[in-house]
Every structure is written in C-alpha cells, then in structure tokens.
Motif scaffolding. Structure first.
Motif, PDB file in Angstrom:
ATOM      1  N   PHE A 187    -115.754  17.704  74.622  1.00 26.23           N
ATOM      2  CA  PHE A 187    -116.460  16.536  75.184  1.00 26.23           C
ATOM      3  C   PHE A 187    -115.765  16.008  76.436  1.00 26.23           C
ATOM      4  O   PHE A 187    -116.206  15.052  77.043  1.00 26.23           O
ATOM      5  CB  PHE A 187    -116.578  15.420  74.138  1.00 26.23           C
ATOM      6  N   ASP A 188    -114.658  16.636  76.829  1.00 27.67           N
ATOM      7  CA  ASP A 188    -113.972  16.193  78.051  1.00 27.67           C
ATOM      8  C   ASP A 188    -114.737  16.678  79.276  1.00 27.67           C
ATOM      9  O   ASP A 188    -115.416  17.700  79.243  1.00 27.67           O
ATOM     10  CB  ASP A 188    -112.554  16.781  78.095  1.00 27.67           C
ATOM     11  N   LYS A 189    -114.590  15.888  80.348  1.00 29.84           N
ATOM     12  CA  LYS A 189    -115.216  16.322  81.610  1.00 29.84           C
ATOM     13  C   LYS A 189    -114.374  17.411  82.284  1.00 29.84           C
ATOM     14  O   LYS A 189    -114.901  18.323  82.903  1.00 29.84           O
ATOM     15  CB  LYS A 189    -115.356  15.120  82.557  1.00 29.84           C
ATOM     16  N   THR A 190    -113.063  17.230  82.200  1.00 35.91           N
ATOM     17  CA  THR A 190    -112.150  18.215  82.793  1.00 35.91           C
ATOM     18  C   THR A 190    -111.090  18.540  81.745  1.00 35.91           C
ATOM     19  O   THR A 190    -110.853  17.748  80.838  1.00 35.91           O
ATOM     20  CB  THR A 190    -111.443  17.652  84.040  1.00 35.91           C
ATOM     21  N   PRO A 191    -110.451  19.691  81.859  1.00 33.24           N
ATOM     22  CA  PRO A 191    -109.415  20.029  80.882  1.00 33.24           C
ATOM     23  C   PRO A 191    -108.268  19.012  80.893  1.00 33.24           C
ATOM     24  O   PRO A 191    -107.846  18.553  81.947  1.00 33.24           O
ATOM     25  CB  PRO A 191    -108.936  21.409  81.324  1.00 33.24           C
TER      26      PRO A 191
END
Lengths: 757, 169
Positions: free
Chosen positions: A72-76
């Motif tokens: 669910f993260d936008k970026t790692p």
C-alpha cells in the motif's frame, strides 16, 4: 600557448586564446545515511494504514539496490545496496552484522562487506547475504513475527529466465525460513511496463547487470523471443574503471566502485551520432566544454607563500649583511695593506742602511731580521712591493696588469750542480719548479690567445660565407639541425629499446655488463685493448674504455651532459635559422612542435589546460572526455568493450522484423517501445534508440519510443500495484501448495517467468 | 598514534551497536531452519549442474521404457510406472517447444558489418592502424609513440579492456 603570441598568426582553432578556468566536479564517498534506529517490535499495523491480511511485502530484488515496502506504499520504504558485512570483532568478542547502507558506517564494516549476487549477473550468488538482506527488510518494515513467521504474502522480482536452482533456493528460504503464507515472482521490467499501462510493445530494460529486450503482446510477454545482452550499469562502471586506471596509471588517489558509478551517472551520456561526435571530440575548439574535470581529494604540500613585502625585507636583510661583510673585509684589507706598507718602508730603509754599512755590520743586521743574505732581503722587498701594488689596485678596482711584470729570473739553473752547496741545490730545485710553472702559465696564455683568434677568424669566415652564399650556409645549418634531431630521436629510440628485453640494444648492454663483471675479460675487450693476455689488464689505459659504463647506464640522467649539449646546440642552430632563414619560423622549432597545446595525448589526458606535474591538485584530477560517450556507447556497440554480442538496436530490429511468431503484431509493438531500468537514464538514450530504430525499419513504419516515468522504481511500484489484484491471487503459490508440490512448483502468469522444467 | 578520545570512541561503538542486527530478535525466522551446506553457487556452476542433470535425465529416458522394455520387472511396479510417468512428463516439457532459459536468451554475436568498426585502444577515437607488435589499435602517429613507450604489461591490459587479450589456460 602564450609563447606563440604575437609571433605567428593565430591558428584557426583559436589556440592562442587561453581557455577559461575549468569547471571542477568532485566525487563523494558512499554516503552513510546515519543511524536510524530500526523499529524493534513495532506492531505490524503501521499507524497510517491498516493493512489487511492481503497487504503484501513487495521486494524488488535488484542487483544494484534492494527496494522493499508494503504493497500500500506509494514508494518503497527501504532502498539499500544488496550488501552485508558480518564479522567477528575480536576486541569486544562479538559477531557484528550490518546490512545495506549501514555497511558504510566505518572502514571495517565496509571492508568486510559481501555482495549478494554473483558479480556481473542478477543471479543470487551468496545466500547468507540474501538472508541477511531479507532479515533487514522484515525488521525495517516492522514485521513482528507473531505467528513465528513473516505472516504476510511476499511478492518478489526475479531476472528474466531465472535459473531453476536460484528460484528453488529462494522459494525454500521464503517458505522454510520465513514461513510466508504465499509467494509470487514476477519480472521487474514487466512490472514496470505494467505500471506504465503498456499492453503491447517492446520492453527494453537496461538495468544494473544486463539489458533485456522483451516483446509483449496483449499483456503477455513472449519470453521465448526475449533476448539478453550481458551489459548493464555494472559492466559500464567496470569498463570505465578499467579505462581510467589505464589512462592514469600513476593516479595517487583511490577510485572506488561507488565513485566510478557516480562519475558514470554525472558525466556520461549517449551520443546521437557516435562517430561524428567522436572524430572531433578532442579538437581544441570547445574542448573545455566537452572535457570534464573531476577532482579527487588531495593534500597540498605546504608551500609557505611569502608576501612581496616579506620578500623585499628578506632581500634587504641579505644585502645588509653582505655589505657588512664587505666593509669588514675592506677594513681588514686596509689594515693589512698599511702593515705591509710599513714593512716595506722598514725593509727599504734597511736596504739603504746596508749599502753604507760594513760587511760585518750588514751581516749582523740581516741576521737580526732573519735574512740569509742581501738577495733574500731584496726578494722580500720585491714580494711586498708586488702584494702592496696588488692590494691597492684591487681596492681601487683596477685590473692587475701582469704583462708589466718583468719575467722572473732563474739564475741558479745555469749553475752546474757541483758548484752549489746543499741549500743551493734545494733552491735550484725550487727555481726549476717555478720556471716550469711559469712556462706552463705562459703556454696556457698563448693557447688561449690562439683559440680566441681562431674563433674570431672562424666567425669572420662564417659571416663572409653567409654574405657570399646564404643558401649554402643555411643548408649547412639545416642539415646540422636535422642531424641533431635525428640523434635526439635515436637516443629516444634507444631508450625505448632498452625497455624491451629482447631488443638488440638490450642484448648488447647485457653483454657489456657480463663482460665487466667477469674475471676473465671477454673476447670483445681483448680485441679492443692490447693483445696481451693473462692478468695484464689494460682496461682504463685508454680513456675511451670508460665509455662502456656510459653505455650500460640507463634510466634517468644517464646522458645528461650529452643531452644538454645537444639541446644547446639545437637552440643555437634554431636561433640562427630564425634570424636568417625566412622560411623557418617559430612554428618550426622543436619547442613549438612539442608544445603541449598541439598534443592529442595531452588533450586526452589533461584537456585544454596546461599540466603542472608538481601540483597535487592537478595530479589528483581526472579528465573525462572521450569516456563520456565511449562507455555508454557499449550497449549499442558491444564490440567496443570486446563483448561478442549484437548491440541493442540489432537485437531489437531482429526481434521485430524476423523473430515475431505472428507478424501482425509488428506494427502495434513498434508503436510502444518502452525503456526502463537505471541504465537507460543516460541523457539521449531514448532519442538515440528512436533514430537508430527508424534507420533499420522499413520506411513508413510507425514508431514510438517512451521511457518509464521512473525507470528505477517503477518495477517496485508495478509489483505493489499488482499485489492484491485478482491476477496476483491467481499467480501466487501458497504455503500449502508449496508443501504439497515442492520448491520447484511455479504458476505461470503474464508478468512472470515460464516454467523451465 | 594518539589514542582517540574515549567519548568519540564510545559514540561510534554505540552507533555500531545500534546498527548491529545480531542482537535484534527475529521472531519471523524459523528457528529450525537449516540451510543446506554449500548452497552458494555461481552462475557457471548452476548452468553446468543443470545441463548435467538434463543430460542424465535424457540418458535414463533413452535407456529405459520404450527402448529397452523390461517385461515382468519385479519389485514395485507401481513405483516404476510413476517414475516413468514423471520422466515422460519432464521429457514432454522439454520437447514441448522452445523454452526461454537463462542461457538461450543470450544475444548472439553480431552479424552486422557495422560491428567491425575499430577504435583506438588508448583514446577511443577511430583507429585506422594496428600495431603489429602489441596488436593495439591506434589513432595516429602520436598515439603510436605512446603505444611504443608503454610499460611492461600495459599493452596487455589495454587488450583486456577490449577482450582481445591472450588467456592462458
């Protein structure tokens, strides 16, 4: 450069104008990102989001960087190099373990670090490191391991056509060691393509260790048509490192991998027309733009810079003390002179008195003054007189006039020995010596005179010749000059030849050394010297014998004298030619021809600026010019780096025009050529690929080339987006399936590898 | 060497301690996980192992079943048939059609005449000449002078960068 100013017309390239000071780039060491305390025992629910049981852990297992985060993260959340350093610290008696960029904490941790992959490939080579990296990921993501396992599905990327062994081992680790509920693999570049909403096209993924070209039709990758070129960012950096080491073999600084990678990122670009750009890359015009200077850390040797006032003061001080010394010396000389004059007066008066006295009285007076006889007194007076005169002329500054002096007489020499007593004989010997001395001096003087006259005569004749026959005179000078040049060249060649062990010059030298070292003189010397054999060694009797040492001496300064001699003669000749030969200009002199600004090698090594080998700053600089386009070009022309594979464009055109199983897709594939991977970030990559593809495609073929929004992170983002969808649910292997079907079980899906058996 | 100040020393050790992953509990790891020994292999080994395995599978297939029927084989006939079935399956999978493998997706050598271009080994510029002695390609006379004054082994290193060096086996 400045020495040419004013004497010749400016070169068309503008060589006369000094280049502006170079812009200097620097390199940085790998950054230690600081200590972020790892979240220990953090609840699995991150505060902002409530991941359901399907919230997966996404790991882009790249060979350059591991990227990991929640689906669910936008970026790692976590990006770190796939490195681990585990070692035992003997001082504290404990084993320490650091993962990712934490290994840059200090020199030890860095030195002990190990790489997870087989170098130059994206295949895992060290599974202990891989486990360490996975540990670190789960810790940093806050996995609490409540049920004794990771407890969350895992999505992981793998290389195209991953090797069965690597896949099997990874699956085992994920299920056995971390007890994950499910695992799904996918290909990074396909995730990236999926994220960028591609469905039919040609995926060109140039990543850290390899470049893949994969045709995709209707969201399904045609893996049998996929092709790998074994060249990527890693190989680029490796190649650049090799080139730089060869370019500066004596570079004092230490080039490390991260610095070379940084240089690659900052300074290299893809040339749009490689050969045309290459042919003029080292040309003087605009070289200051093309040549990038990278400064490495250095420590300047302390040179105390003195201000002009200080220098003036020091000079004044020196002059002052010199003056004092001179004054003192003058005073002393004066005192001595006065004393001598007084003595002279005294002796003169004594002489006067003697003439009037009786013989006995004379004898007494002379004895009192320690003179043997009147002659001795007379000599003494003359000596004093001479030295007084000399001292006077010196103080006055006049020159000593030796011609005036009457030639010394040597009366005793004509007297036969029998008539002399002991003292007389001694004196005679002395006089003989003096006489020969005197004669020698006279001879030398005469010799000097003659020489002077000869030179004057020669000059006169030379001038006469020049006036009469300028052309012939000049010709003589020219031949003399070319002879010297030839000799200089020969000398250099000899030096070069001596570097080669097998050359004739080297062999002669070795023979000479062996001869000199051996007790029994060799054939050569016997032939050269007196024919006498046995222990009658005549070496050295002839001055030329010593020349053998000159022959065997190589290296620095062996022929210094000779060299200087030739240089001065050459300079004289060139000066004469410059003066009298209208065709011989400054440009023709050796100095001008070996001027650094005309040297291609100098431009290559040091750019359009002079180089001072004394300056630590300049020694620690790297000049990048041809390398800037030479290194990234390898993807297009692998033969540059000796890679025996077809280049990117050849592969792509081959796939499109010949290998597609169904040519109806050709046009739609050409409409979406998609670039991803960190190695495509070079400036000009997209344009170059477009022009080159256009050139090999049939006229009128549609062509569109585009890059991923983020060529590095889009693979992770694509995987994160894919997790949770129905496609993912169909593609994952659950723990139950693993237990039932074994570690080699794999479900094929559109974004993953095929089962290879 | 002057001893580092204890405070500085301490803070660095503290930093190392905070980064160290050994003392951090890893409850998600299976405590009974015993990795196989010698699991670290490089690509070459893996590929060699795989091809050896494949060859042996082929050999057993050729040696058994259809070509050398064993009527009335004792033991467990069920086991044999299962083994044979899996063998046939894997054989089928292999002969099913071209499958992309790590080795067969490698790009082939170039056939394009453009790949015959020669570049100077030292400068990277176009190289019309080759030095017969060192086999180095060079751009012009000046570079040739440099080539001839290269130190021992330098020429070989240049060749290595181009992959044209002599490999002694």
């Amino acid at each position: 450069m400045t020495q040419l100013n004013g004497t010749i017309t400016p070169a068309p390239s503008g060589r006369n104008t000094p280049k502006p000071a170079p812009r200097i780039w620097s390199v940085s060491d790998p950054l230690f990102r600081g200590s972020r305390a790892p979240p220990r025992q953090v609840s699995i629910q991150p505060p902002a989001q409530q991941p359901g049981p399907d919230a997966a852990i996404i790991i882009d297992n790249g060979s350059w960087q591991t990227k990991a985060g929640w689906s669910f993260d936008k970026t790692p959340r976590l990006t770190s190099p796939p490195l681990m350093s585990r070692y035992r610290d003997r001082k504290i008696g404990r084993t320490l373990c650091f993962v990712g960029s934490d290994i840059y904490a200090d020199a030890t941790t860095r030195g002990q670090s190990k790489y997870a992959f087989d170098p130059g490939s994206s295949i895992v080579g060290n599974w202990d490191v891989m486990e360490g990296i996975l540990d670190n990921i789960f810790l940093k993501l806050g996995v609490d391991g409540a049920d004794g396992g990771v407890g969350r599905p895992i999505v992981m990327t793998e290389p195209v056509a991953n090797l069965g062994y690597s896949q099997k081992t990874m699956t085992e680790i994920i299920f056995e060691c971390y007890s994950a509920p499910s695992l799904a693999y996918g290909i990074d570049s396909l995730f990236s393509y999926d994220y960028n909403k591609g469905s039919t096209g040609l995926v060109v993924s140039s990543a850290h260790t390899s470049t893949h070209i994969i045709p995709v039709v209707d969201n399904r990758a045609l893996l049998t048509q996929a092709t790998r070129l074994n060249w990527g960012g890693y190989q680029n950096a490796d190649y650049l490192m090799k080139l730089l080491r060869l370019k500066y073999p004596t570079f004092p600084g230490k080039l490390n991998d991260t610095q070379v990678e940084e240089i690659l990122r900052e300074h290299c670009y893809i040339s749009q027309d490689y050969e045309r750009e290459l042919s003029s890359y080292l040309e003087w015009t605009g070289l200051e733009e093309r040549n990038h200077v990278v400064q490495f850390p250095f420590s300047e040797q302390a040179v105390v810079e003195k201000s002009p006032e200080e220098l003036a003061r020091m000079a004044e001080k020196r002059k002052e003390s010199g003056r004092r010394l001179q004054e003192q010396a003058a005073k002393m000389r004066l005192e001595k002179l006065i004393r001598k004059e007084q003595e002279l007066e005294y002796y003169k008066s004594l002489q006067q008195r003697i003439t009037t006295e009786t013989k006995k009285e004379t004898k007494r007076l002379l004895d009192a003054e320690d003179f043997k006889d009147e002659i001795a007194l007379d000599r003494r007076i003359r000596e004093l007189d001479k030295s007084v005169r000399k001292a006077r002329t010196k103080d006055v500054g006049g020159t000593e006039n030796e011609e005036d002096e009457e030639p010394p007489t040597f009366p005793l020499l004509d007297v036969p020995d029998e008539e002399l007593d002991e003292a007389g004989l001694k004196q005679k010997r002395h006089q003989r010596l003096m006489k020969s001395n005197h004669e020698a001096r006279q001879r030398a003087k005469a010799e000097k005179e003659r020489e002077k006259a000869r030179i004057a005569e020669e000059e006169r004749l030379d001038e006469e010749r020049r006036d009469k026959d300028l052309e012939g005179w000049l010709d003589e000078r020219r031949t003399a000059r070319s002879t010297i040049l030839q000799r200089i060249k020969d000398r250099e060649r000899l030096k070069a030849d001596l570097g080669n062990r097998k050359s004739l010059a080297s062999q002669m030298r070795m023979k000479n050394i062996a001869n000199l070292a051996s007790d029994t003189p060799g054939r050569k010397r016997r032939r050269g010297g007196a024919a006498a054999g046995g222990d009658d060694d005549t070496f050295g009797a002839n001055d030329e014998d010593w020349g053998v040492y000159r022959q065997i001496a190589t290296g620095e300064g062996s022929d210094d004298e000779d060299e200087e001699d030739m240089d001065t003669t050459l300079k004289n000749l060139e000066a004469q030619l410059l003066k009298y030969d209208p065709n011989f200009t400054e440009e023709h002199t050796l100095a001008a021809q070996s001027d650094w600004s005309k040297s291609l090698v100098h431009a290559f090594l040091r750019g359009p600026w002079p180089f001072n080998p004394e300056s630590q700053r300049e020694i620690n600089q790297i000049h990048l010019n041809v390398e800037r386009i030479r290194v990234p070009e390898v993807v297009f022309q692998p033969s540059i780096a000796g890679l025996d594979q077809a280049g990117l464009v050849e592969i792509a055109s081959n796939i499109i025009t010949q290998r597609l199983p169904n040519p109806v897709h050709r046009e739609s594939i050409l409409k979406d050529v998609f670039l991803t991977g960190g190695n495509t970030l070079f400036k000009g990559f997209e344009d170059r690929l477009r022009t080159e593809l256009r050139a090999v495609l049939p006229a009128g073929a549609p062509l569109a080339v585009r890059s991923a929004k983020d060529p590095i992170y889009d693979a992770w983002k694509g995987a994160a987006q894919w997790a949770g969808t129905q496609r993912w649910k169909d593609a994952r292997v659950t723990r139950e399936e693993y237990l039932e079907k074994g570690p080699e079980y794999l479900k094929e899906h559109n974004l993953g590898n095929a089962y290879a058996g | 060497m002057a001893p580092a100040t204890p405070a500085a020393d301490d803070s660095h050790q503290q930093l190392l301690d905070s980064l160290d992953l050994i003392p951090v509990p890893k409850p998600f790891r299976n405590p009974n996980w015993n990795p196989p020994v010698r699991r670290n292999k490089n690509v070459k080994q893996i590929v060699a192992d795989a091809s050896r395995k494949e060859a042996s599978v082929m050999a057993t297939q050729n040696n058994s079943g259809v070509s050398t029927p064993q009527p009335g084989a004792g033991g467990g006939p069920d086991n044999v048939s299962v083994a044979r079935a899996t063998q046939n399956l894997s054989g089928l999978a292999v002969s099913d059609g071209p499958v992309a493998t790590y080795t067969n997706i490698e790009s082939a050598p170039s056939l394009h005449p453009a790949s015959q271009k020669r570049y100077c080994d030292l400068t990277g510029l176009l190289a019309p000449y080759t030095d017969p002695k060192t086999r180095l390609r060079y751009h012009n006379k000046e570079i040739f002078g440099v080539v001839r004054t290269l130190g021992q082994g330098a020429a070989e290193q240049y060749l290595e960068a181009r992959g044209a060096h002599v490999v002694l086996k």
